[in-house]
Design an enzyme around this catalytic site. Structure first.
Site, PDB file in Angstrom:
ATOM      1  N   TYR A 299       0.855  -1.191   0.000  1.00 40.29           N
ATOM      2  CA  TYR A 299       0.000   0.000   0.000  1.00 40.29           C
ATOM      3  C   TYR A 299       0.894   1.245   0.000  1.00 40.29           C
ATOM      4  CZ  TYR A 299      -4.289   2.570   1.330  1.00 40.29           C
ATOM      5  OH  TYR A 299      -5.392   3.399   1.377  1.00 40.29           O
ATOM      6  N   TYR A 350      -5.588   5.435  -7.242  1.00 43.05           N
ATOM      7  CA  TYR A 350      -5.750   5.238  -5.806  1.00 43.05           C
ATOM      8  C   TYR A 350      -7.196   4.884  -5.508  1.00 43.05           C
ATOM      9  CZ  TYR A 350      -6.199   6.444  -0.850  1.00 43.05           C
ATOM     10  OH  TYR A 350      -6.483   6.422   0.492  1.00 43.05           O
TER      11      TYR A 350
END
Lengths: 398, 150
Positions: A299, A350
């Site tokens: 991430y 994202y």
């Protein structure tokens, strides 16, 4: 080390296009989520009416101030009955763990075909980058908000500074995360940033919260990604090659706790991603270690957190993450552990972690744009943030 | 030397909220005192104030007035603040030597941002925020300041 026999598998992944912040409007959150769910069903060769479970994370939030709702999705998609609907708490830390929640429902016999979904739409009033500055004051937030750390990246810059201080980590390491991730995005059709990023570009960029500059921050985008999980047995009758869930874990220790919304972490935990405990448990459940992982989808909301996750997941010793990435270790071409082969949150899009699950599935199917040859195990992490953080290991069906 | 010294956010940009657990901190600040809750049973300090002591689960606290001394644990320099184009804010996580284990997230004010370092010694000051409250902030500690305080 021997793998535990897997019981569940990811059988379908679907996504909307990724959009620059706000540009998915006038679609609604329900519409974005619905498009991703339908695409995942098409991918799997399942009807949307086969879905009987929802396993969310981030409290089923669709980004700051928005949320998805199972009943609304059933109403418009025509899903007849669900037998499980639940979410991991907190925020993006649970992205990888939502697949573990799906697995838990299936293994417990509470559902048979479970979707995990995230839809994000950052209209001006819902922009994540300003969320901490704009949020209504609460007694808890009043101990952090007045300092002027208006966004998540501002908060994490303080952790990055401490890592640099303790271990000699250089901005060059953060730059390498940004540059190598961009290189991976160049060939990926879904990526929003497909022009090369140079070291000069990086060091000439404006500083946002020193020591972090523009390219240390991920993009602000819209989009939705849905992932379907079933029992491995059922998965073998479906359209795609099953991608077994080898292990999933979520949680974290109180020394990390509310993390950069708190800042009370003891020294070693402060300069970390908060994933160390989850990583250890994840590897234990999988019966594998970092040397067995072929591709890591970490991430990447902010570059320093990739460096710190590499340490917490044991790809290098604690404190050596900077030198490790600067050696080229995370490059798709020539690296020992290719990271974010899809371009990550930094350069592809994202969607609060779900794009990383999508890429891990493609890597395990052998269909990724930047396919790691013979990759057999993929690691996915949820966002370093308030507990829970989470991790997921996917594999290939025997 | 940087031309612009660091500052806190303007008072009208900062609102705080309180509850019965946190209010003593803010009431003390309004009297220009820095105070922290110490567990009345085991002596553990905690900030922000919370209902229970994480070490012994007691709800009894003593509000201890601190010296106001602090040191920079980590920090960020924020220059790009909407509506405050020329301002520099140094947001800092500070350790409080006389409340071990407790930290505050605050500002280093009146400092050259290029001179701020981890470990830098600070002393508390109080900066107005909305609704008449005062926010504990910190400025670089110098012997001159010490003389004035002491």
């Amino acid at each position: 080390m021997a793998l535990q026999p897997p019981d569940t598998a990811i059988v379908g992944v679907g996504a909307t296009p990724y959009y620059p912040r706000g540009e998915s409007y006038p679609q609604t959150i329900t519409e974005l989520a619905g498009r991703a769910i339908l695409a995942a069903c098409e991918d799997a060769g399942l009807s949307v009416k086969d879905i009987d479970g929802f396993a969310y994370y981030s409290m089923a939030g669709g980004g700051y101030g928005r949320s998805m709702d199972t009943a609304s999705l059933m109403e418009t998609l025509g899903i007849p009955e669900i037998t499980f609907t639940a979410s991991l708490t907190a925020g993006g830390g649970g992205s990888a763990g939502s697949i573990g929640l799906a697995r838990a429902a299936i293994v417990a016999g509470d559902a048979t075909c479970v979707v995990s979904v995230m839809a994000l739409q950052q209209l001006p009033q819902y922009r994540l980058g300003g969320v901490f500055g704009k949020a209504e004051p609460t007694p808890e937030k009043s101990f952090i908000q007045p300092a002027g750390l208006t966004g998540p990246g501002h908060l994490m810059s303080v952790l990055a500074r401490r890592h640099m201080h303790m271990y000699g980590t250089r901005r060059e390491a953060f730059a390498e995360v940004a540059v190598s991730t961009r290189e991976n995005a160049l060939t990926r059709p879904t990526a929003l940033r497909r022009t090369p990023l140079t070291l000069d570009d990086y060091f000439n960029a404006r500083m946002i919260a020193e020591p972090l500059c523009l390219y240390d921050f991920c993009m602000e985008t819209d989009g939705a990604v849905a992932v379907l999980t079933t029992s491995l047995e059922r998965a073998r009758d479906l359209r795609q090659k099953p991608v077994p869930v080898i292990a999933a874990a979520h949680g974290g220790r109180r020394e990390w706790g509310r993390a950069f919304s708190w800042m009370g972490m003891p020294e070693e935990t402060f300069a970390s991603s908060g994933h160390a405990a989850v990583a250890q448990r994840l590897y234990g459940k999988a019966g594998v270690g970092p040397d067995d992982i072929d591709v890591a989808l970490l991430y990447d909301h902010f570059t320093p957190m990739v460096v710190m996750q590499l340490e917490d997941y044991g790809f290098c010793p604690k404190g050596e993450g900077g030198a490790f990435v600067e050696s080229g270790a995370i490059r798709y071409k020539g690296g020992s552990i290719p990271v974010n082969t899809h371009g990550g949150h930094l350069s592809e899009g994202y969607v609060i972690g779900m794009t990383h699950v999508r890429e891990a599935v493609e890597q395990m199917r052998g269909t990724a744009v930047n396919q790691v040859p013979d990759a057999k195990l993929a690691l996915v992490s949820g966002g370093p943030a308030t507990i829970p953080v989470s991790g997921l290991i996917l594999g290939r069906d025997a | 030397m940087s031309a612009v010294l660091s500052r806190a956010l303007p008072p009208e940009r900062v609102q705080i909220a309180t509850d019965h657990v946190t209010e003593p901190f803010w009431q003390a600040a309004r009297e220009r005192r820095l105070a922290a809750p110490r567990c009345a049973d085991c002596g553990h300090f905690r900030l922000p104030p919370t209902p229970f002591c994480p070490e012994c689960q007691s709800q009894k606290v003593d509000w201890v007035q601190l010296s106001g001394r602090a040191s920079v644990f980590s920090f960020s320099v924020v220059r790009d603040i909407p509506g405050l184009d020329d301002a520099v804010v140094v947001a800092a996580v500070v350790d409080l030597p006389d409340a071990p284990g407790a930290r505050l997230v605050s500002n280093v004010i009146d400092a050259d941002p290029d001179e701020v370092r981890i470990g830098m010694e600070l002393v508390v000051d109080f900066s107005p925020v909305s609704d008449g409250w005062l926010l504990p902030v910190f400025r670089p500690f110098t012997p001159a300041v010490e003389g004035k305080e002491g």
